[in-house]
Design a protein around this motif. Structure first.
Motif, short mmCIF file in Angstrom:
data_model
loop_
_atom_site.label_atom_id
_atom_site.label_comp_id
_atom_site.label_asym_id
_atom_site.label_seq_id
_atom_site.Cartn_x
_atom_site.Cartn_y
_atom_site.Cartn_z
N MET A 72 39.54 31.45 11.85
CA MET A 72 40.18 31.94 13.06
C MET A 72 41.23 32.98 12.68
O MET A 72 41.96 32.79 11.69
CB MET A 72 40.82 30.79 13.83
CG MET A 72 39.87 29.64 14.14
SD MET A 72 38.42 30.13 15.13
CE MET A 72 39.23 30.67 16.65
N ASP B 215 40.33 24.84 16.20
CA ASP B 215 39.77 26.18 16.39
C ASP B 215 39.72 26.55 17.86
O ASP B 215 39.98 27.70 18.24
CB ASP B 215 38.39 26.28 15.74
CG ASP B 215 37.38 25.31 16.35
OD1 ASP B 215 37.79 24.23 16.82
OD2 ASP B 215 36.18 25.62 16.35
N ARG C 22 37.44 34.16 16.68
CA ARG C 22 36.59 33.39 15.76
C ARG C 22 35.79 34.39 14.93
O ARG C 22 34.99 35.17 15.47
CB ARG C 22 35.68 32.47 16.55
CG ARG C 22 34.86 31.49 15.71
CD ARG C 22 33.93 30.68 16.61
NE ARG C 22 34.67 30.02 17.67
CZ ARG C 22 35.23 28.81 17.56
NH1 ARG C 22 35.09 28.14 16.43
NH2 ARG C 22 35.91 28.28 18.57
#
Length: 302
Positions: free
Chosen positions: A95, A167, A177
């Motif tokens: 991330m 995430d 992402r």
């Protein structure tokens, strides 16, 4: 009731613990579970070795690292950690800040890990190696997932590796992402339940009871996705939409938490290959069974 003291990191592995506590699923097997979140892998290793906790939910790479004398924390004796069961494949994603387009764009930027030589640091190093930038980033040791998420969303680092549901929390905060670990490095064994070898002998019945409760918690979660969502909202202060997505990911029958507590052999071999490549002092590691005792899993699920 037998008491089992668990140390864990913020993230996916705690959902069965919370469910088992609230639904009395550990108690059915005569087990009272207490849970404490560790700030980083160094504290986890020290606390497990010192006997402050009976069991750790931690990356199996940490177990291998300390057993091989490659851990970052100084322990007062030789590590004798062993993994009893598997939880997940790490559910790991890179991330990044919104302005980072892809992995090569991390060149020259700060990248956060828990500790430099344990946990999932080698996964991220391998992923950045595939992108040609592993030795062109500035590595920073920040701590566990919650600490890295906070540093990422505060703009202190450009990227880090986060497991689910952290995430999703990063994504909800506007982060990008970049890549899923399994898509880059292949099978990987992530979180396991681990103890000191002496605990297997002294607390065997209690550990088997804990594993049965953990299994029952996973079954309850699979049958009660709304309950899983509510737990994530309550325990991790997630917005309803994010919690719902997180529950779906964690309970996915293919990519989510292992409902049968298995340890993935191919995933273990990836862990050992990465540690053979990057660990210091250098060691060639190729025997997954050296770090596992799966006899309790057989007893718990039998």
């Amino acid at each position: 009731m037998d008491a089992i003291r668990v140390v864990a990191f913020a993230g996916a592995s705690n959902l069965p613990l919370w469910a088992g506590q609230e639904q009395g699923l550990f108690a059915r097997h005569g087990i009272e579970v207490s849970v404490e979140i560790t700030p980083n892998s160094r504290a986890m290793a020290r606390d497990l070795f010192d006997g402050r906790f009976d069991l750790a939910l931690t990356a199996v790479d940490n177990i291998v690292a300390y057993d091989e004398g490659q851990g970052e924390a100084e322990l007062p004796g030789t590590a004798d950690f062993v993994a009893l069961f598997g939880v997940d494949d790490g559910m790991l994603n890179v991330m990044a800040q919104a302005d980072v387009a892809d992995l090569p764009a991390l060149a020259g930027r700060k990248v956060a890990v828990d500790a430099m030589t344990t946990g999932f640091a080698f996964v991220l190093k391998e992923m950045l190696g595939h992108a040609g930038v592993a030795y062109r980033v500035h590595w920073v040791a920040v701590g566990g997932g919650a600490q890295r998420l906070g540093a990422l969303t505060a703009g202190e680092q450009a990227a880090t590796l986060l497991n689910t549901p952290l995430d999703l929390a990063a994504e909800a905060a506007g982060c990008r992402r970049l890549a899923r670990a399994n898509d880059v490095i292949g099978p990987y064994q992530g979180i396991v339940g681990a103890v000191r070898r002496g605990t297997v002998v002294s607390r065997r019945a209690a550990l088997v009871g804990f594993m049965r409760g953990f299994r029952d918690s996973l079954a309850w979660l699979a049958a009660e996705p709304a309950g899983a969502t509510a737990l994530l909202q309550q325990r991790m202060r997630m917005a309803p939409a994010v919690a719902s997505c997180a529950a779906a990911a964690l309970l996915d029958p293919v990519r989510g938490i292992f409902r049968d507590l298995r340890v993935d052999e191919d995933g273990m071999r990836t862990v050992l290959a990465l540690r053979s490549r990057y660990g210091v002092p250098a060691r060639h590691l190729d025997d997954p069974l050296r770090y596992l005792d799966l006899s309790l899993r057989g007893e718990a699920l039998g």
